[in-house]
Design a protein around this motif. Structure first.
Motif, mmCIF file in Angstrom:
data_model
loop_
_atom_site.group_PDB
_atom_site.id
_atom_site.type_symbol
_atom_site.label_atom_id
_atom_site.label_comp_id
_atom_site.label_asym_id
_atom_site.label_seq_id
_atom_site.Cartn_x
_atom_site.Cartn_y
_atom_site.Cartn_z
ATOM 1 N N LEU A 139 12.224 -1.920 1.913
ATOM 2 C CA LEU A 139 10.898 -2.128 2.504
ATOM 3 C C LEU A 139 11.044 -2.428 3.984
ATOM 4 C CD1 LEU A 139 7.802 -2.541 2.175
ATOM 5 C CD2 LEU A 139 8.289 -4.956 1.746
ATOM 6 N N THR A 180 12.121 3.968 0.588
ATOM 7 C CA THR A 180 10.774 3.443 0.826
ATOM 8 C C THR A 180 9.678 4.453 0.487
ATOM 9 O OG1 THR A 180 10.715 4.109 3.174
ATOM 10 C CG2 THR A 180 11.676 1.973 2.663
ATOM 11 N N VAL A 183 7.069 2.953 -1.845
ATOM 12 C CA VAL A 183 6.396 1.699 -1.485
ATOM 13 C C VAL A 183 4.876 1.928 -1.527
ATOM 14 C CG1 VAL A 183 5.988 0.032 0.371
ATOM 15 C CG2 VAL A 183 8.302 0.859 -0.067
ATOM 16 N N PRO A 185 0.909 1.888 -0.705
ATOM 17 C CA PRO A 185 0.270 1.957 0.617
ATOM 18 C C PRO A 185 0.014 0.591 1.239
ATOM 19 C CG PRO A 185 -0.768 3.498 -0.882
ATOM 20 C CD PRO A 185 0.179 2.694 -1.710
ATOM 21 N N TYR A 187 1.594 -2.207 0.864
ATOM 22 C CA TYR A 187 2.801 -2.874 1.348
ATOM 23 C C TYR A 187 3.447 -2.116 2.491
ATOM 24 C CZ TYR A 187 2.552 -6.683 -1.880
ATOM 25 O OH TYR A 187 2.135 -7.828 -2.520
ATOM 26 N N THR A 188 3.196 -0.817 2.586
ATOM 27 C CA THR A 188 3.596 -0.091 3.792
ATOM 28 C C THR A 188 2.857 -0.668 4.996
ATOM 29 O OG1 THR A 188 4.046 1.957 2.564
ATOM 30 C CG2 THR A 188 3.582 2.162 4.919
ATOM 31 N N THR A 189 1.556 -0.883 4.825
ATOM 32 C CA THR A 189 0.745 -1.481 5.886
ATOM 33 C C THR A 189 1.213 -2.895 6.203
ATOM 34 O OG1 THR A 189 -1.237 -0.166 5.472
ATOM 35 C CG2 THR A 189 -1.563 -2.346 6.419
ATOM 36 N N CYS A 229 3.271 3.943 10.717
ATOM 37 C CA CYS A 229 2.517 3.467 9.559
ATOM 38 C C CYS A 229 1.485 4.508 9.136
ATOM 39 C CB CYS A 229 1.840 2.139 9.883
ATOM 40 S SG CYS A 229 0.898 1.440 8.503
ATOM 41 N N CYS A 232 3.166 7.391 7.388
ATOM 42 C CA CYS A 232 3.612 7.065 6.030
ATOM 43 C C CYS A 232 2.446 6.975 5.053
ATOM 44 C CB CYS A 232 4.388 5.749 6.033
ATOM 45 S SG CYS A 232 5.924 5.807 6.978
ATOM 46 N N PRO A 236 3.520 9.725 2.060
ATOM 47 C CA PRO A 236 4.514 8.705 1.713
ATOM 48 C C PRO A 236 5.958 9.203 1.757
ATOM 49 C CG PRO A 236 2.687 8.660 0.164
ATOM 50 C CD PRO A 236 2.513 9.894 0.992
ATOM 51 N N ARG A 242 8.973 7.399 7.720
ATOM 52 C CA ARG A 242 9.607 6.247 7.071
ATOM 53 C C ARG A 242 10.803 5.741 7.882
ATOM 54 N NH1 ARG A 242 6.413 3.679 3.309
ATOM 55 N NH2 ARG A 242 5.574 5.169 1.801
#
Length: 387
Positions: A139, A180, A183, A185, A187-189, A229, A232, A236, A242
């Motif tokens: 992450l 990643t 991951v 959305p 938690y990507t943010t 961000c 991604c 994704p 990433r």
């Protein structure tokens, strides 16, 4: 620019198909390892199997300690320390995000200590030794894979404290952006917000106002975190998106951004830690709200600095500093909303009536972090801007 020492001993292995190196890299530090991971995502996406296969191929015996949650808990880490001591492990392998790596660091230092690990966080004990830590990052967020910090929540006292020491740098960290891809959305943010907040805190609390090299570096990292961000979230499995986000988050808090700035502080993190401790909100979600409130509270005292950020990152043309600062804050708010991050305490489920309790909770960490100017009254005033 102030005098500084930059020393980062963590070896980074970055890119596709690098997970297979974790076994040999760990073997260099020990023959028996405690494998620390979270709540199952690494099993579902295949990373766990790839890591354990590499460890076994290298001749590293491993004992697993899963179940780390997004705000790692003291009770769970204590169990990890017990396992490490009972099995005489020689190294700790962390497979996960910042919370997992933080927990692994706490276990590593607790495994060679004769006292409870919480004493490190309250300043009652200092680090004298630690087991070596290797990591496989899954992450992009905290930067713990290449820094000397760790964060832990004491669920008994409802306190979330952070602590750092030069012996806590991981020995080796494997950064494969493909880990990643799965991951979620949100938690990507949250990871991108965490990285931005690390840079923003240094940018706005630096004691040296003449630091163009660091300023351009930090502005670039913020700009890239925002753009990566978005990439991604759109796709994704965008490898370069990433990769850019992962490396940005690592660089944001590996010591380089703060070099030469003099004394800096983490007041946004100070306040967010209370939100996490009391409400168990995701760290990045809490930071999104606190960032906006902190900026609004300092829009006059730091108008020139905030305006400079806006002109570089958002292309704001207003000449008046306060007007430019206001526009900068609004641009940040709009970006946060565009990536579905919360922008108010209400969205976090924190009622305005709880602001005094949140502010009071921050007092202990303010003492440990030597941010005594952040009294409960001042924290409460900032939280009012977060509504």
């Amino acid at each position: 620019m102030h005098n500084f020492v930059f020393h980062n001993p963590t070896k980074i292995l970055f890119g596709r198909d690098t997970i297979g190196a974790i076994g040999p890299e760990t073997k260099a530090w020990g023959n028996k390892a405690l494998l620390v991971y979270g709540r199952g995502s690494v099993r579902r996406n295949g990373v766990f199997d790839r890591v354990t296969a590499s460890l076994e191929a290298a001749g590293v015996e491993w004992i697993e300690h899963g179940g780390v949650c997004s705000n790692p808990l003291l009770s769970h880490v204590r169990e990890g320390v017990r396992l490490a001591k009972a099995n005489s492990v020689e190294a700790i392998v962390a497979v996960g995000g910042g919370s997992v790596i933080d927990a692994a660091k706490v276990v590593a230092v607790g495994a060679v200590a004769e006292h409870d690990v919480w004493k490190f966080f309250t300043g009652k004990k200092g680090v004298k030794a630690t087991l070596p830590v290797t990591t496989v990052l899954t992450l992009a967020a905290s930067g713990s894979e290449m820094n000397s910090g760790m964060v832990l929540t004491n669920e008994e006292t409802r306190e979330k404290f952070g602590f750092g020491h030069r012996l806590l740098f991981p020995k080796v960290s494997v950064l494969d952006p493909e880990t990643t891809f799965t991951v979620p959305p949100e938690y990507t943010t949250y990871g991108a917000v965490d990285a931005i907040s690390h840079v923003l805190e240094f940018y706005l609390t630096a004691s040296d106002p003449d630091s163009p090299v660091q300023d351009r570096l930090m502005e670039g990292l913020i700009e890239n975190a925002m753009a990566a961000c978005k990439r991604c979230l759109t796709d994704p499995c965008d490898y370069n998106g990433r990769a850019n986000l992962m490396w940005t988050a690592t660089l944001a808090l590996n010591g380089l951004t703060a070099a030469g700035l003099g004394r800096v502080g983490f007041p946004m993190h100070l306040i967010e830690h209370s939100l996490s401790a009391l409400y168990n909100v995701p760290h990045g979600a809490g930071l999104a709200v606190v960032m906006l409130g902190w900026l609004r509270a300092h829009r006059q005292s730091l108008a020139e600095r905030i305006a400079g950020l806006g002109r570089r990152v958002f292309g704001i043309a207003a000449r008046d500093a306060e007007a430019a600062a206001d526009q900068t804050i609004e641009c940040l708010r709009q970006w946060l909303q565009s990536v579905n991050a919360p922008v108010s305490l209400e969205q976090l489920g924190v009622p305005a009536s709880d602001i005094p309790a949140v502010a009071a909770n921050a007092k202990g960490l303010a003492r440990v972090w030597r941010l005594q100017e952040y009294t409960p009254e001042r924290v409460a005033a900032i939280l009012e801007f977060c509504r």
